[in-house]
Design an enzyme around this catalytic site. Structure first.
Site, short mmCIF file in Angstrom:
data_model
loop_
_atom_site.label_atom_id
_atom_site.label_comp_id
_atom_site.label_asym_id
_atom_site.label_seq_id
_atom_site.Cartn_x
_atom_site.Cartn_y
_atom_site.Cartn_z
N ASP A 1 -7.03 2.14 9.39
CA ASP A 1 -6.48 1.28 10.42
C ASP A 1 -6.26 1.66 11.93
O ASP A 1 -6.00 1.06 12.55
CB ASP A 1 -4.98 0.99 9.95
CG ASP A 1 -5.09 0.14 8.52
OD1 ASP A 1 -6.06 -0.48 8.36
OD2 ASP A 1 -4.09 0.31 7.65
N MET B 1 -10.06 -5.58 8.77
CA MET B 1 -8.46 -5.35 8.35
C MET B 1 -7.96 -4.78 9.54
O MET B 1 -8.27 -4.83 10.58
CB MET B 1 -8.83 -4.30 7.17
CG MET B 1 -8.83 -4.69 5.83
SD MET B 1 -9.15 -3.45 4.68
CE MET B 1 -9.03 -4.36 3.26
N HIS C 1 -12.69 -5.46 1.37
CA HIS C 1 -12.38 -3.89 1.21
C HIS C 1 -13.81 -3.09 1.28
O HIS C 1 -13.86 -1.95 1.19
CB HIS C 1 -12.19 -3.74 -0.50
CG HIS C 1 -10.48 -4.02 -0.52
ND1 HIS C 1 -9.96 -5.18 -0.67
CD2 HIS C 1 -9.35 -3.35 -0.36
CE1 HIS C 1 -8.73 -4.88 -0.54
NE2 HIS C 1 -8.28 -3.88 -0.51
O1 F6P Z 1 -4.23 0.62 5.28
C1 F6P Z 1 -5.38 0.25 4.90
C2 F6P Z 1 -5.82 -1.18 4.35
O2 F6P Z 1 -6.98 -1.29 4.06
C3 F6P Z 1 -5.35 -2.22 5.37
O3 F6P Z 1 -6.17 -2.20 6.26
C4 F6P Z 1 -5.03 -3.36 4.55
O4 F6P Z 1 -4.12 -4.07 5.04
C5 F6P Z 1 -4.51 -2.79 3.29
O5 F6P Z 1 -4.64 -1.21 3.29
C6 F6P Z 1 -5.02 -3.46 1.90
O6 F6P Z 1 -4.53 -2.67 0.98
P1 F6P Z 1 -4.76 -2.74 -0.60
O7 F6P Z 1 -6.02 -1.87 -0.85
O8 F6P Z 1 -3.88 -2.57 -1.43
O9 F6P Z 1 -5.52 -4.25 -0.79
#
Ligand code: F6P
Ligand code: ADP
Length: 320
Positions: A128, A170, A251
């Site tokens: 991030d 993200m 992801h």
């Molecule tokens: O902090 C990293 C991140 O990928 C953010 O960009 C996103 O909002 C969050 O984690 C997603 O989290 P999770 O892996 O729990 O879906």
């Protein structure tokens, strides 16, 4: 004197975390300090899930995404009782200092442990780029590469079909991934928590690009958690001469082999973390500021306002 250092990765994983684990391990071993890997972030401290790391344990991971140690979120770690149990497990294992690779939540955990007598150093590991004590975080550059590669592909098909591609990236309420992607890909619009969002303005701008500028496609980069991008794409089809299509990169932005920039950053930061612990310093986090590896108290980093990105938003506007 530090005899055994623990290392863990916490929060959302980020490419380059493995390079950080390797760096901490190799630098410590080369200084005669033992290293223990803690599995699954703070959860491993609570469950006593540890693994001795020799130099071969960290071979062949420098170029791998994800984290060899696993990562997790453990909301209960905010409770003192849980922290005390973790300290007990660490003492039993002989761990007398800890490197925590993660985001600001993980930093808060590291600070809590330091205050309870185990020196911890935080390394900024998140895609991030939202950690105040560092210009860049481990994983950001790799995630940016993924975004850019994908948006470049979307541009090909968008321009063949007179389409507007709305791409959600993200960032967890930080606009950097969107902003850097938008500049690197020559996007027509960027929408982040910093720019704010006005649907009517977006549609108006797209009509102008299609009807007045005669663009045959448009790319809109938008940070996650701002609006429903599928719904926005439908409105684009309805109210402009572009047909709208939404893509959520999701992801895939968290995976992939780390770029050389992230490998370098993680290796340099890992070195700094071990050096600090060997000097008896805890409760600090490592950063890169104006290309110098730095450190500062975690508390200070958490209270620092983030450096302004105004100049980059201005650059974006001047490039459109
Ligand atoms: O902090 C990293 C991140 O990928 C953010 O960009 C996103 O909002 C969050 O984690 C997603 O989290 P999770 O892996 O729990 O879906
Ligand atoms: P990140 O480290 O990427 O910001 P989180 O906010 O999910 O990710 O934090 C990771 C973990 O750090 C949490 O699951 C929790 O175990 C620990 N943590 C978060 N906030 C605190 C806090 N205030 N005090 C102690 N530990 C915390």
């Amino acid at each position: 004197m530090v005899r055994k250092i623990g290392v863990l990765t916490s929060g959302g994983d980020a490419p380059g975390m493995n390079a950080a684990i390797r760096s901490v391990t190799r630098i410590a071993l080369n200084n005669g300090v033992e290293v223990v890997g803690v599995h699954n972030g703070y959860r491993g401290l609570l469950e006593g899930s540890f693994e001795a790391l020799g130099r071969h344990a960290v071979s062949d991971i420098l170029d791998r995404g994800g984290t060899k140690l696993g990562s997790a979120r453990l909301p209960e770690f905010k409770e003192e009782e849980i922290q005390d149990k973790c300290i007990k497990n660490m003492r039993r294992e002989g761990i007398d200092a800890l490197v925590v690779v993660g985001g600001d939540g993980s930093y808060r955990g590291a600070l809590a442990l330091t205050r309870k007598g185990i020196n911890c150093i935080g390394l900024p590991g998140t895609i991030d780029n939202d950690i105040p004590g560092s210009d860049f975080t481990i994983g950001f550059d790799t995630a940016l590469r993924t975004c850019v590669e994908n948006v470049d592909k979307l541009r090909d098909t968008s321009s063949s079909h007179h389409r507007c591609s709305i791409v959600e990236v993200m960032g967890n309420r930080c606009g950097d991934l969107a902003l850097y992607t938008a500049i690197s890909c020559g996007a027509e619009l960027v929408i982040t928590p910093e720019t704010g969002y006005d649907e009517l303005e977006v549609l108006e701008r797209l009509r102008y690009l299609s009807d007045a500028v005669k663009k045959n496609h448009a790319i809109v980069i938008i940070s996650e958690k701002i609006c429903d991008v599928e719904a926005l794409a439908k409105k684009v089809s309805l109210h402009t001469n572009f047909s709208g299509r939404a893509t959520v990169l999701g992801h895939i932005q968290r995976g992939g082999c780390p770029t050389p920039t992230d490998r370098m950053l993680a290796s340099r930061m890992g070195e700094k973390a071990v050096d600090l612990l060997m000097e008896g310093i805890g409760g600090h986090c490592v950063g890169i500021i104006e290309n110098q590896i730095t450190s500062m108290p975690i508390q200070e980093a958490l209270e620092r306002p983030r450096a302004s990105r105004k100049h980059l938003y201005r650059l974006f506007d001047r490039l459109v």
